[in-house]
Design an enzyme around this catalytic site. Structure first.
Site, PDB file in Angstrom:
ATOM      1  N   SER A  82       3.760  -1.232  -8.986  1.00 60.57           N
ATOM      2  CA  SER A  82       4.986  -1.317  -8.197  1.00 60.57           C
ATOM      3  C   SER A  82       5.957  -0.200  -8.601  1.00 60.57           C
ATOM      4  CB  SER A  82       5.598  -2.716  -8.351  1.00 60.57           C
ATOM      5  OG  SER A  82       6.610  -2.944  -7.409  1.00 60.57           O
TER       6      SER A  82
ATOM      7  N   ASP B  51       1.257  -6.550   1.792  1.00 57.87           N
ATOM      8  CA  ASP B  51       2.319  -6.185   0.857  1.00 57.87           C
ATOM      9  C   ASP B  51       3.653  -6.009   1.572  1.00 57.87           C
ATOM     10  OD1 ASP B  51       3.904  -5.103  -1.155  1.00 57.87           O
ATOM     11  OD2 ASP B  51       2.283  -3.894  -1.992  1.00 57.87           O
TER      12      ASP B  51
ATOM     13  N   HIS C  54       0.775  -8.222  -3.808  1.00 57.44           N
ATOM     14  CA  HIS C  54       1.559  -7.202  -4.518  1.00 57.44           C
ATOM     15  C   HIS C  54       1.755  -7.617  -5.973  1.00 57.44           C
ATOM     16  CE1 HIS C  54       4.633  -4.001  -4.898  1.00 57.44           C
ATOM     17  NE2 HIS C  54       5.209  -4.858  -5.726  1.00 57.44           N
TER      18      HIS C  54
END
EC number: 3.1.1.13
Length: 307
Positions: free
Chosen positions: A119, A254, A283
């Protein structure tokens, strides 16, 4: 697995390692380091990193979270500075300095790094590649569900900026302060109910309890707000100059990184090494899909080992 709080840039930082502790002599010529997403509590990554090290067998795996996201135990003499007056320690720039200091202190210059960024950790990797001292040590970067562009424009970014942040600004401190006023058993029970509703494994109860502390929550939200402001268009020059070092892995469900971002990346950089998930991994893969993700990353690393 070994863990401890070590001072990095004068901030007590929770480090987890598998295969070799950070202060042991590194005999291997390669190492795996994972930079977490946000919230940056490495406790969420224990199953992923442990499985990855077991799959790799001969490479140490280290996980570093973000400065201020994981307070030491109350009995510890080490204290994390408060957010107010120390914003430069906890914003994106501060987190990047934090990672540079960690690598330069604990990774020998002749050891190559397989650097995993999850991320916002992937965006931080792009910034680390701007530092030649760090770049020269990197074997390959693995950008998992990478929030490297247009965060505010994503579906989750819209919810965060238009709904979550206004609510937190008014009620956040009161909510977290009240929650932490409750007995520990009641807090754990409420978190466990939340986990049951969203099918999150019980093993993360302790880490979630840390996340609920007001001093931690405010730094998590502060960093997220900085992400919305800073992570706009993709940093083309950095990507172009480092295509040989970058491996991207995008999800298909996502809310932070829509498939359209993957499509645009492939269009802009036809030679980019980018892969689209086929297993419907979330995610936040560390909560429910740690083991399959570890196997996927194992295969990536094996393809890019030093000869």
């Amino acid at each position: 697995m070994q863990e401890a709080y070590v001072n990095i840039n004068s901030i007590p930082t929770h480090i987890f390692t598998w295969g070799r502790w950070i202060e042991e002599t590194i005999t291997e010529k390669e190492i795996v380091i994972c930079i977490t997403g946000n919230p940056g509590l490495p406790g969420f990554y224990t199953e992923f990193a442990g499985t990855l090290q077991k799959e790799l067998g001969d490479l140490p795996v280290w996980v570093i979270g973000h400065a201020g996201h994981d307070d030491p135990p109350e009995a510890s003499i080490r204290e994390v500075p408060q957010l107010s007056g120390n914003e430069e320690l906890f914003n994106l720039d501060g987190q990047i300095r934090h990672k540079i200091a960690f690598i330069e202190k604990y990774v020998p210059s002749d050891v190559k790094i397989h650097l995993i960024g999850h991320s916002i950790g992937a965006w931080m990797i792009l910034q680390l590649l701007e530092n030649e001292r760090i770049r020269s040590r990197i074997q390959k970067c693995y950008m998992l569900f990478p929030t490297v562009e247009r965060m505010m424009e994503s579906p989750n970014g819209w919810v965060f900026t238009k709904v979550a942040m206004p609510l937190y600004s008014v009620f956040g401190y009161i909510f977290f302060s009240f929650f932490n006023f409750l007995p520990v058993w009641l807090r754990l029970m409420l978190i466990q109910i939340y986990f049951l509703i969203f099918s999150i494994p019980r093993q993360f109860l302790g880490t979630a309890l840390k996340y609920s502390k007001p001093s931690v929550a405010e730094k998590v939200v502060f960093l997220a707000d900085d992400e919305m402001a800073r992570v706009r268009g993709i940093q083309r020059e950095i990507v172009e100059q480092n295509l040989d070092l970058l491996k991207f892995y995008y999800g298909t469900t996502d809310g932070w990184v829509p498939i359209s971002y993957y499509d645009q990346l492939k269009k802009d950089y036809p030679k980019v090494d980018a892969q689209l998930d086929t297993k419907k991994i979330d995610h936040a893969f560390v909560l429910r899909h740690s083991q399959p993700m570890a196997v996927i990353v194992r295969d990536m690393i094996q393809q890019h080992r030093r000869v």
